[in-house]
Design a protein around this motif. Structure first.
Motif, short mmCIF file in Angstrom:
data_model
loop_
_atom_site.label_atom_id
_atom_site.label_comp_id
_atom_site.label_asym_id
_atom_site.label_seq_id
_atom_site.Cartn_x
_atom_site.Cartn_y
_atom_site.Cartn_z
N GLU A 119 24.04 46.33 40.23
CA GLU A 119 25.20 46.33 39.38
C GLU A 119 26.76 46.10 39.98
OE1 GLU A 119 25.03 50.39 38.26
OE2 GLU A 119 23.01 50.39 37.48
N ALA A 120 26.74 45.71 41.36
CA ALA A 120 27.94 45.56 41.90
C ALA A 120 28.60 44.18 41.34
CB ALA A 120 27.61 45.14 43.51
N ASP A 121 29.91 44.19 41.17
CA ASP A 121 30.69 43.44 40.56
C ASP A 121 32.07 43.19 41.57
OD1 ASP A 121 31.97 45.54 39.60
OD2 ASP A 121 31.38 45.03 37.42
N ALA A 137 33.76 45.39 44.72
CA ALA A 137 33.96 44.85 45.80
C ALA A 137 35.46 45.32 46.24
CB ALA A 137 34.11 43.25 45.82
N LEU A 138 36.52 45.39 45.13
CA LEU A 138 37.83 45.80 45.59
C LEU A 138 37.86 47.48 45.54
CD1 LEU A 138 39.63 43.87 42.85
CD2 LEU A 138 39.21 43.35 45.32
N ARG A 139 36.93 48.24 44.94
CA ARG A 139 37.04 49.59 45.20
C ARG A 139 36.34 50.48 46.06
NH1 ARG A 139 35.01 50.25 40.43
NH2 ARG A 139 32.99 50.72 41.08
N ALA A 140 34.84 50.10 46.39
CA ALA A 140 34.20 50.58 47.51
C ALA A 140 33.00 49.48 47.81
CB ALA A 140 33.31 51.68 46.73
N SER A 189 30.33 37.21 41.49
CA SER A 189 31.74 37.79 41.14
C SER A 189 32.11 38.91 42.37
CB SER A 189 31.67 38.50 39.97
OG SER A 189 30.50 39.38 39.90
N TYR A 190 30.86 39.60 42.67
CA TYR A 190 31.32 40.40 44.00
C TYR A 190 31.86 39.68 45.01
CZ TYR A 190 30.01 43.57 47.72
OH TYR A 190 30.17 44.61 48.75
N ASN A 191 30.94 38.67 45.49
CA ASN A 191 31.37 37.86 46.78
C ASN A 191 32.85 37.04 46.57
OD1 ASN A 191 29.35 38.55 48.55
ND2 ASN A 191 27.91 37.67 47.25
N GLY A 192 33.03 36.76 45.27
CA GLY A 192 34.23 36.09 44.99
C GLY A 192 35.42 37.10 45.36
#
Length: 495
Positions: free
Chosen positions: A67-69, A73-76, A131-134
């Protein structure tokens, strides 16, 4: 007074900061809790079922990773598995085939920048969503640019090389180009500070091979344990689903359809991950992202799966790769044969993994090269073009000329010890002056040249029987083009 000193002569270098972004499989992955290397360290994880099953099982994405997006990445940021560096040795995976390390790219860029600190790699957990890695890349690239600008400002001799502030140059391979696009889309200020984005074999429209990787449960090749466990892993990974083709790729005979989440699930993937990925594809079709200074390096003349034919020989959906695509008109409609109404099929070739239209989407600044997808970042012509672009050289001629040139085909599922492999050289009229060799990547033992012979269809091929389980490098050297290479994994027989 006339100047009496000795005028300084500066080396030919760029003052910009460079970021190297690898493709899928291109980062070494480590279990954070145990310190065990899960990917890119030991070929036993691909050749030994006793160890390989554990590694591939550990790489499956859990619910939180699926589910990570970008917000995650920015939050946790996730911490179960971390990327420790770029791939430093040749690697391999069924369907996606061989992948060369990225050390040469870093070396080339370091030689044309003001100092080694100007070039940084961006390893990332390629299992997770683009999107997460971006989002992680945007943060890392901004921090790198700030640090580099401070270093340049502190060195008077570097300031003399130019007046403008250093900017960013991204050198991205395969999925890495999608990660760069996501980073610059999420951070417009970073895009404004970017001079150039160089993409090498990036599937902007997706790759049909992603479906084949999800459909491995149908493959009859050996070893069955490896294909089964790779398919089980791939079915959980957002990163693999982010490579799904968004163009019309399902050949229905009289029509051609785009993939749906239900199609992906039928082929062995995850419907929810597919829905998210295909939704992003649709969004980019409606609102294309223009990358700053985008230069695409595109492999051509290699046999490439471009579309898919669905079959059900055993009642289960089997995806069969087709080496043709379909022409689409200006309004998005399929081009059809005026006599029969059948969609016009055309072989657009590619780099063996990404077909030509997908790798060059979004830019007219294209350099073509004869080369296989996973080995492009060590290809002499690709490295030369990366150097030229980093130094802001004018755009050169297309490397591939008219598109007619040599190609190399190897088994995309690898081979089994004791079973001969067929290696094929395409686009050549004669074996005269052509050298085809195979050598071990682990021992470095030079291979003996193989004898190429012409088959009934005119294609040149040779047979190779491996004498040990290993990862082998196949090299095709025509004497007139840069050598083309590919990697083939040979595993022990199933027991």
């Amino acid at each position: 007074m006339p100047y009496a000193g000795v005028p300084p002569v500066f080396d030919d270098r760029t003052r910009d900061a460079c970021v190297v972004v690898p493709g899928i499989m291109g980062s070494v992955l480590q279990d954070t809790a145990t310190g065990a290397l899960l990917w890119g360290a030991d070929l036993a994880m691909l050749t030994n079922p006793w160890t390989g099953k554990g590694f591939l099982g550990a790489l499956r994405a859990d619910a939180q990773e699926r589910e990570a997006d970008a917000d995650t990445a920015l939050r946790a940021p996730l911490t179960r598995i971390r990327a420790t560096g770029l791939l430093s040795r040749p690697w391999w995976l069924p369907v996606f085939q061989g992948l060369d390390p990225y050390g040469k790219v870093v070396e080339v860029l370091e030689r044309v920048t003001l100092g080694p600190g100007a070039v940084v790699p961006f390893p990332y957990d390629w299992r997770l969503a683009v999107s997460y890695n971006g989002a992680l890349l945007a943060r890392a690239a901004r921090a790198h640019l700030v640090r580099w600008r401070e270093q340049v400002a502190a060195r008077p001799e570097w300031r003399a090389v130019g007046e403008r502030q250093p900017r960013l140059v991204f050198a991205a391979h395969s999925m890495g180009g999608l990660v760069v696009r996501a980073a610059l889309e999420q951070d417009p200020e970073l895009a404004a500070d970017t001079r150039a984005v160089i993409t090498v074999g990036t599937p902007f429209l997706g790759s049909a091979k992603a479906v084949l990787a999800l459909n491995l449960v149908q493959a009859e090749a050996k070893p069955a344990w490896l294909l089964r466990h790779v398919q089980g892993m791939a079915a959980t990974l957002p990163g693999v689903h982010d490579l799904l083709p968004g163009y019309r790729c399902l050949d229905r005979g009289l029509d051609v359809d785009r993939l749906t989440p239900a199609d992906v699930a039928r082929f062995g993937g995850d419907a929810d991950l597919a829905a998210r990925s295909l939704g992003e594809r649709a969004r980019h079709r409606e609102s294309p992202v223009v990358l700053p200074g985008h230069r695409a390096i595109v492999g051509e003349a290699q046999a490439t799966v471009q579309t898919l034919d669905e079959q059900e020989p055993t009642g289960r959906a089997v995806a069969v790769g087709c080496h043709h695509a379909f022409d689409v008109g200006d309004v998005g409609e399929l081009v059809r044969d005026p006599r029969t109404g059948i969609p016009a099929r055309r072989n657009t070739y590619g780099d063996g993994t990404v077909h030509g239209p997908s790798a060059q989407a979004g830019t007219d600044a294209v350099h073509y090269v004869f080369g296989q997808h996973g080995t492009l970042m060590r290809h002499d012509e690709v490295l030369r073009q990366l150097r030229r672009i980093a130094l802001e050289r004018p755009q050169g001629v297309h490397l591939g000329g008219d598109g007619a040139g040599p190609g190399l085909e190897t088994p995309h599922l690898g081979g089994t010890l004791g079973q001969p492999l067929t290696l094929t050289a395409t686009g050549l009229d004669s074996p005269m002056g052509v050298c085809l060799t195979v050598r071990s990547t682990t021992t470095g033992r030079p291979g003996h040249p193989l004898t190429l012979t012409a088959g009934p269809d005119g294609a040149l091929s040779a047979r190779f029987t491996p004498d040990a389980p290993d990862l082998y490098r196949v090299v095709l050297d025509t004497g007139t083009h840069a050598p083309i290479s590919q990697l083939v994994l040979i595993t022990p027989p199933d027991t």
